[in-house]
Design a protein around this motif. Sequence first.
Motif, mmCIF file in Angstrom:
data_model
loop_
_atom_site.group_PDB
_atom_site.id
_atom_site.type_symbol
_atom_site.label_atom_id
_atom_site.label_comp_id
_atom_site.label_asym_id
_atom_site.label_seq_id
_atom_site.Cartn_x
_atom_site.Cartn_y
_atom_site.Cartn_z
ATOM 1 N N ASP A 238 0.756 -1.232 0.002
ATOM 2 C CA ASP A 238 -0.200 -0.018 0.286
ATOM 3 C C ASP A 238 0.811 1.169 -0.061
ATOM 4 O OD1 ASP A 238 -2.275 -1.518 -0.036
ATOM 5 O OD2 ASP A 238 -2.829 -1.365 2.108
ATOM 6 N N ALA A 239 1.937 1.316 0.903
ATOM 7 C CA ALA A 239 2.861 2.582 0.836
ATOM 8 C C ALA A 239 3.527 2.682 -0.464
ATOM 9 C CB ALA A 239 3.874 2.110 1.922
ATOM 10 N N LEU A 240 3.883 1.622 -1.197
ATOM 11 C CA LEU A 240 4.776 1.813 -2.517
ATOM 12 C C LEU A 240 3.668 2.242 -3.500
ATOM 13 C CD1 LEU A 240 6.864 -1.519 -2.365
ATOM 14 C CD2 LEU A 240 7.703 0.923 -2.258
ATOM 15 N N TRP A 241 2.404 1.807 -3.568
ATOM 16 C CA TRP A 241 1.478 2.346 -4.420
ATOM 17 C C TRP A 241 0.964 3.481 -4.293
ATOM 18 C CZ3 TRP A 241 -0.708 1.827 -8.939
ATOM 19 C CH2 TRP A 241 -2.007 2.371 -9.188
ATOM 20 N N LYS A 242 1.044 4.159 -2.855
ATOM 21 C CA LYS A 242 0.836 5.426 -2.839
ATOM 22 C C LYS A 242 1.721 6.121 -3.371
ATOM 23 C CE LYS A 242 -2.241 4.926 1.398
ATOM 24 N NZ LYS A 242 -2.229 5.327 3.070
ATOM 25 N N ARG A 243 2.973 6.129 -3.242
ATOM 26 C CA ARG A 243 4.180 6.490 -3.895
ATOM 27 C C ARG A 243 4.071 6.411 -5.412
ATOM 28 N NH1 ARG A 243 9.580 4.279 -1.452
ATOM 29 N NH2 ARG A 243 10.283 5.877 -3.173
ATOM 30 N N PHE A 244 3.924 5.399 -5.782
ATOM 31 C CA PHE A 244 3.703 5.473 -7.512
ATOM 32 C C PHE A 244 2.539 6.302 -7.801
ATOM 33 C CE2 PHE A 244 2.672 2.898 -11.178
ATOM 34 C CZ PHE A 244 3.477 3.001 -11.851
ATOM 35 N N ARG A 245 1.573 6.082 -7.049
ATOM 36 C CA ARG A 245 0.216 6.907 -7.850
ATOM 37 C C ARG A 245 0.419 8.283 -7.520
ATOM 38 N NH1 ARG A 245 -4.872 5.585 -4.328
ATOM 39 N NH2 ARG A 245 -3.610 6.990 -3.056
ATOM 40 N N ALA A 246 1.263 8.866 -6.634
ATOM 41 C CA ALA A 246 1.256 10.207 -6.313
ATOM 42 C C ALA A 246 2.382 10.759 -7.387
ATOM 43 C CB ALA A 246 2.146 10.585 -5.051
ATOM 44 N N ALA A 247 3.428 9.894 -7.841
ATOM 45 C CA ALA A 247 4.335 10.146 -8.773
ATOM 46 C C ALA A 247 3.741 10.385 -10.265
ATOM 47 C CB ALA A 247 5.523 9.149 -9.011
ATOM 48 N N ARG A 248 2.842 9.361 -10.658
ATOM 49 C CA ARG A 248 1.924 9.640 -11.753
ATOM 50 C C ARG A 248 1.110 10.770 -11.827
ATOM 51 N NH1 ARG A 248 -1.626 5.012 -12.604
ATOM 52 N NH2 ARG A 248 -1.535 5.597 -14.889
ATOM 53 N N THR A 249 0.508 11.050 -10.697
ATOM 54 C CA THR A 249 -0.525 12.236 -10.596
ATOM 55 C C THR A 249 0.288 13.517 -10.887
ATOM 56 O OG1 THR A 249 -1.833 11.087 -8.986
ATOM 57 C CG2 THR A 249 -1.982 13.431 -9.125
ATOM 58 N N THR A 250 1.550 13.664 -10.293
ATOM 59 C CA THR A 250 2.573 14.853 -10.678
ATOM 60 C C THR A 250 2.800 14.900 -12.036
ATOM 61 O OG1 THR A 250 3.327 14.675 -8.095
ATOM 62 C CG2 THR A 250 4.739 15.802 -9.880
ATOM 63 N N PHE A 251 3.291 13.839 -12.422
ATOM 64 C CA PHE A 251 3.680 13.527 -13.883
ATOM 65 C C PHE A 251 2.647 14.162 -14.714
ATOM 66 C CE2 PHE A 251 4.201 11.503 -17.942
ATOM 67 C CZ PHE A 251 5.572 11.744 -18.443
ATOM 68 N N ASP A 252 1.335 13.756 -14.657
ATOM 69 C CA ASP A 252 0.316 14.029 -15.627
ATOM 70 C C ASP A 252 0.070 15.578 -15.398
ATOM 71 O OD1 ASP A 252 -0.143 11.589 -16.548
ATOM 72 O OD2 ASP A 252 -1.438 11.013 -15.015
ATOM 73 N N ARG A 253 0.258 16.010 -13.911
ATOM 74 C CA ARG A 253 -0.219 17.569 -13.832
ATOM 75 C C ARG A 253 0.658 18.390 -14.487
ATOM 76 N NH1 ARG A 253 -0.141 17.469 -8.951
ATOM 77 N NH2 ARG A 253 2.189 18.600 -8.555
ATOM 78 N N HIS A 254 2.186 18.052 -14.319
ATOM 79 C CA HIS A 254 3.188 18.745 -15.164
ATOM 80 C C HIS A 254 2.873 18.672 -16.553
ATOM 81 C CE1 HIS A 254 6.349 18.388 -11.503
ATOM 82 N NE2 HIS A 254 5.143 19.115 -11.428
ATOM 83 N N ARG A 255 2.429 17.395 -17.247
ATOM 84 C CA ARG A 255 2.370 17.272 -18.827
ATOM 85 C C ARG A 255 1.415 18.093 -19.137
ATOM 86 N NH1 ARG A 255 1.095 11.611 -20.548
ATOM 87 N NH2 ARG A 255 -0.731 11.833 -19.281
ATOM 88 N N ARG A 256 0.236 18.419 -18.348
ATOM 89 C CA ARG A 256 -0.955 19.015 -18.817
ATOM 90 C C ARG A 256 -0.726 20.670 -18.600
ATOM 91 N NH1 ARG A 256 -3.680 15.277 -15.483
ATOM 92 N NH2 ARG A 256 -3.873 16.867 -13.759
#
Length: 452
Positions: A211-229
């Motif tokens: 769960d802890a690893l998934w939260k980090r991975f999901r947060a990284a993807r969210t940040t990446f998508d926000r930067h891309r937009r």
Amino acid sequence: MTTSQESDDQKTIPVPQAVKPAANAPAATPAAPATSLEEAAAFARVTDDGHVFVIIDGTEHPVGQYPDATKEEALAYFVRKYDDVIAQIVLLEQRVAAKAPANDMHKALETINSLIVERHMVGDIAALESRVETLRVAIESLQADQRKAAEAARAEMLAVREAIVEKAEELAAKRPEQVQWKTASGSMNELFDQWKEAQRSSVRLPRATEDALWKRFRAARTTFDRHRRAFFSQLDSNNAEAKRVKEELIARAEALQTSTDWGATAAEYRRLMDEWKKSRRASRKDDDALWSRFRAAQDVFFQARAEQNAKVEAEFRENLVVKEALLEEARALLPIKDLAAAKKALDSIRDRWDAAGKVPRGDLQRVESALRQVEDAVKSAEDEQWRRSNPETKARSNSMLSQLQDTIAQLEDDLAQAEAAGNAKQIDAAREALEARRMWLNTLEKSAADFQ
């Protein structure tokens, strides 16, 4: 037949079917052969009324009764039970040897052991107990090995998951303007596919860790998508501004395309090109289309200029033909025999030379230099004629003639060296100087003859 758990009228028991190994499992060890009645008799006693006893370490233990049958039939019945237990032991031994998952092996072993403890069979019970104990040790060792392997697999899986998360976080941490978004988006999608593939693996991580690893991975993807937009939103704004600037440049270029002020307009197009290069790029599709329009406007002007230049070049070549003929006429004056006639003819040639007009730039120096050689020869002849009337000239004539001969000899050496070096520029210069000196020499020699 009777036992503590069987009815009196039970005559037979089902024989276990052979277990078929999986296609990729090791070949099974052949099951032990059925125990013969002769072998079993050493471990049993059967009464006339069908009671059967098994002998263990010299002590008899009641097994059960098989009524209304011969002693051999009663013994065979309980021997089959013994063989059934052996078959189960053999199967479990095969599983241990194949290193099958050991989670339920202890349960299977206890089931076998309970059958041995009940003593409802005839055979070498001590041998069975020894094999069971051997199996117990082997299963415990196998379980330890498998636990160790599972821990190593979990550690490896943890490293895999952490690597995925760290790569995602690395992508998310980059400044948007430094990211190659097509490549980076593909990399992030690959990381997500790797995460899903890891989840489908048989190796499970502790729930809290995953769960802890998934939260980090999901947060990284969210940040990446926000930067891309945000990046592409800004890019759209920049593209619109770049497009506006370049359309203004195109308008200025199109306004100049029909100009016939060739020099000034060409300079203005160079300035427009400098502005174009300094301007920001629009999107690839827009930028390519804008460039095509800008280039087309320039092409109209430069094509018209090229056509005009071609006409001028053709005129210059015609002029060159005229001047080449005049050069031949001028060269025919040499060596000079009649100075007055030569000067008159040269004046006529000069007038026609000027009237002929311009020649191609590549031929200008060549023809002008050739005419100057004739002019220099006439001038030298004129000077010589004046010197002949000067007493001092006669005294210097022989000295000048000698000096000029030395100069010609030196120039001939220079020409030879230039030809050996293959230096075209030096070769032309040496030939031009040598030809002029030879003309002067001819004139001086004639003058010197006149002084005699």
